[in-house]
Design a protein around this motif. Structure first.
Motif, PDB file in Angstrom:
ATOM      1  N   LEU A  38       0.817  -1.205   0.000  1.00 45.81           N
ATOM      2  CA  LEU A  38       0.000   0.000   0.000  1.00 45.81           C
ATOM      3  C   LEU A  38       0.855   1.261   0.000  1.00 45.81           C
ATOM      4  N   LYS A  39       1.990   1.196   0.717  1.00 47.23           N
ATOM      5  CA  LYS A  39       2.906   2.333   0.793  1.00 47.23           C
ATOM      6  C   LYS A  39       4.236   1.844   1.341  1.00 47.23           C
ATOM      7  N   GLU A  40       5.213   2.731   1.313  1.00 49.65           N
ATOM      8  CA  GLU A  40       6.497   2.431   1.930  1.00 49.65           C
ATOM      9  C   GLU A  40       7.056   3.695   2.553  1.00 49.65           C
ATOM     10  N   VAL A  41       7.868   3.499   3.565  1.00 52.14           N
ATOM     11  CA  VAL A  41       8.534   4.609   4.235  1.00 52.14           C
ATOM     12  C   VAL A  41      10.033   4.334   4.151  1.00 52.14           C
ATOM     13  N   VAL A  42      10.765   5.277   3.578  1.00 52.39           N
ATOM     14  CA  VAL A  42      12.208   5.158   3.458  1.00 52.39           C
ATOM     15  C   VAL A  42      12.829   6.018   4.546  1.00 52.39           C
ATOM     16  N   THR A  43      13.606   5.368   5.425  1.00 55.06           N
ATOM     17  CA  THR A  43      14.268   6.083   6.520  1.00 55.06           C
ATOM     18  C   THR A  43      15.771   6.030   6.289  1.00 55.06           C
ATOM     19  N   THR A  44      16.387   7.200   6.277  1.00 54.30           N
ATOM     20  CA  THR A  44      17.825   7.304   6.080  1.00 54.30           C
ATOM     21  C   THR A  44      18.442   7.914   7.330  1.00 54.30           C
ATOM     22  N   VAL A  45      19.515   7.272   7.797  1.00 51.84           N
ATOM     23  CA  VAL A  45      20.214   7.763   8.976  1.00 51.84           C
ATOM     24  C   VAL A  45      21.686   7.924   8.614  1.00 51.84           C
ATOM     25  N   LYS A  46      22.173   9.155   8.749  1.00 56.04           N
ATOM     26  CA  LYS A  46      23.606   9.411   8.592  1.00 56.04           C
ATOM     27  C   LYS A  46      24.204   9.419   9.989  1.00 56.04           C
ATOM     28  N   THR A  47      25.356   8.803  10.142  1.00 56.85           N
ATOM     29  CA  THR A  47      26.015   8.725  11.443  1.00 56.85           C
ATOM     30  C   THR A  47      26.116  10.119  12.067  1.00 56.85           C
ATOM     31  N   GLY A  48      25.620  10.224  13.307  1.00 54.53           N
ATOM     32  CA  GLY A  48      25.680  11.482  14.043  1.00 54.53           C
ATOM     33  C   GLY A  48      24.565  12.463  13.727  1.00 54.53           C
ATOM     34  N   GLU A  49      23.630  12.084  12.861  1.00 49.27           N
ATOM     35  CA  GLU A  49      22.527  12.975  12.507  1.00 49.27           C
ATOM     36  C   GLU A  49      21.191  12.320  12.826  1.00 49.27           C
ATOM     37  N   ASP A  50      20.134  13.125  12.819  1.00 44.90           N
ATOM     38  CA  ASP A  50      18.793  12.608  13.055  1.00 44.90           C
ATOM     39  C   ASP A  50      18.296  11.866  11.813  1.00 44.90           C
ATOM     40  N   PRO A  51      17.466  10.818  12.012  1.00 47.49           N
ATOM     41  CA  PRO A  51      16.915  10.101  10.865  1.00 47.49           C
ATOM     42  C   PRO A  51      15.951  10.978  10.065  1.00 47.49           C
ATOM     43  N   VAL A  52      15.907  10.709   8.766  1.00 49.83           N
ATOM     44  CA  VAL A  52      14.982  11.411   7.872  1.00 49.83           C
ATOM     45  C   VAL A  52      14.120  10.348   7.208  1.00 49.83           C
ATOM     46  N   SER A  53      12.788  10.506   7.273  1.00 52.71           N
ATOM     47  CA  SER A  53      11.871   9.538   6.671  1.00 52.71           C
ATOM     48  C   SER A  53      11.027  10.192   5.593  1.00 52.71           C
ATOM     49  N   ASN A  54      10.811   9.465   4.521  1.00 52.51           N
ATOM     50  CA  ASN A  54       9.954   9.905   3.427  1.00 52.51           C
ATOM     51  C   ASN A  54       8.929   8.813   3.158  1.00 52.51           C
ATOM     52  N   THR A  55       7.664   9.193   3.070  1.00 54.72           N
ATOM     53  CA  THR A  55       6.598   8.247   2.773  1.00 54.72           C
ATOM     54  C   THR A  55       6.315   8.252   1.280  1.00 54.72           C
ATOM     55  N   ILE A  56       6.257   7.053   0.703  1.00 49.74           N
ATOM     56  CA  ILE A  56       5.932   6.896  -0.711  1.00 49.74           C
ATOM     57  C   ILE A  56       4.562   6.240  -0.777  1.00 49.74           C
ATOM     58  N   THR A  57       3.594   6.972  -1.304  1.00 43.22           N
ATOM     59  CA  THR A  57       2.240   6.440  -1.477  1.00 43.22           C
ATOM     60  C   THR A  57       2.140   5.882  -2.885  1.00 43.22           C
ATOM     61  N   TYR A  58       1.653   4.666  -3.008  1.00 46.65           N
ATOM     62  CA  TYR A  58       1.607   3.989  -4.305  1.00 46.65           C
ATOM     63  C   TYR A  58       0.427   4.452  -5.151  1.00 46.65           C
ATOM     64  N   THR A  59       0.652   4.456  -6.465  1.00 44.30           N
ATOM     65  CA  THR A  59      -0.422   4.718  -7.421  1.00 44.30           C
ATOM     66  C   THR A  59      -1.285   3.461  -7.530  1.00 44.30           C
ATOM     67  N   ASP A 141      27.863   4.349   1.009  1.00 40.46           N
ATOM     68  CA  ASP A 141      28.562   5.048   2.085  1.00 40.46           C
ATOM     69  C   ASP A 141      28.358   4.294   3.400  1.00 40.46           C
ATOM     70  N   PRO A 142      29.444   3.830   4.046  1.00 38.80           N
ATOM     71  CA  PRO A 142      29.288   3.068   5.298  1.00 38.80           C
ATOM     72  C   PRO A 142      28.765   3.890   6.471  1.00 38.80           C
ATOM     73  N   LYS A 143      28.649   5.211   6.308  1.00 34.93           N
ATOM     74  CA  LYS A 143      28.130   6.069   7.371  1.00 34.93           C
ATOM     75  C   LYS A 143      26.656   6.394   7.167  1.00 34.93           C
ATOM     76  N   ILE A 144      26.047   5.807   6.120  1.00 33.14           N
ATOM     77  CA  ILE A 144      24.631   6.046   5.842  1.00 33.14           C
ATOM     78  C   ILE A 144      23.899   4.710   5.901  1.00 33.14           C
ATOM     79  N   PHE A 145      22.847   4.654   6.700  1.00 35.63           N
ATOM     80  CA  PHE A 145      22.031   3.457   6.845  1.00 35.63           C
ATOM     81  C   PHE A 145      20.634   3.770   6.335  1.00 35.63           C
ATOM     82  N   GLN A 146      20.067   2.811   5.589  1.00 37.90           N
ATOM     83  CA  GLN A 146      18.748   3.056   5.010  1.00 37.90           C
ATOM     84  C   GLN A 146      17.864   1.830   5.188  1.00 37.90           C
ATOM     85  N   THR A 147      16.624   2.087   5.575  1.00 38.70           N
ATOM     86  CA  THR A 147      15.620   1.036   5.735  1.00 38.70           C
ATOM     87  C   THR A 147      14.386   1.444   4.958  1.00 38.70           C
ATOM     88  N   ARG A 148      13.809   0.469   4.261  1.00 40.70           N
ATOM     89  CA  ARG A 148      12.579   0.673   3.498  1.00 40.70           C
ATOM     90  C   ARG A 148      11.517  -0.190   4.179  1.00 40.70           C
TER      91      ARG A 148
END
Length: 157
Positions: A38-59, A141-148
């Protein structure tokens, strides 16, 4: 002495009724089945920074995508998407994989055909109608972690 007897009686009553058996079975819906994203949320975390999340709503076309998990540890994903012609949908890719599922840890590992490294995922929610699956993605980049994290609904068979 009365206080001690009352304390003992109270503790006995608590032990007899207040504790649950740690061996109680936790009912969980099976992963096996067909799932519609139905949708996905992509969360990116750079070492030492706050996580950033983006929601992708499907067509509507993307919602025709299906993931399936079978009892023999085989699975697949048929991706649907929009074509150049407005209002028309088409299959964009058909991916097959073998998977292992550790119920206790809620870990899923998918070995996609033709890809060396397996995809590791964690089940966040699994019930009769809903699956939330967090898939860890490798980055350059080993300092960037991403979860979908995908939100699915079960497709009745």
């Amino acid at each position: 002495m009365k206080k001690l007897a009352l304390l003992f009686a109270g503790l006995s009553l608590f032990a007899a009724t207040g504790c649950s058996d740690s061996n109680d079975a936790v009912l969980e819906a099976p992963l096996v089945g067909t799932w519609q994203p139905l949708k996905e949320v992509v969360t990116t975390v750079k070492t030492g920074e706050d996580p950033v999340s983006n929601t992708i709503t499907y067509t509507d076309c993307q919602k025709q995508t299906r993931w399936w998990f079978s009892v023999d540890s085989k699975g697949g994903k048929t991706n649907w998407g929009d074509t150049a012609t407005p209002g028309q949908c088409a299959i964009l890719s058909d991916i097959k994989f073998n998977y292992t599922y550790n119920k206790e840890g809620k870990d899923v590992q998918m070995k996609i055909q033709g890809v060396v490294e397996p995809q590791n995922a964690k089940i966040i929610t699994l019930d009769n109608t809903t699956l939330n699956l967090a898939v860890r993605e490798e980055t350059q980049d080993p300092k960037i972690f991403q979860t979908r994290t995908y939100t699915f609904k079960r497709v009745p068979q």
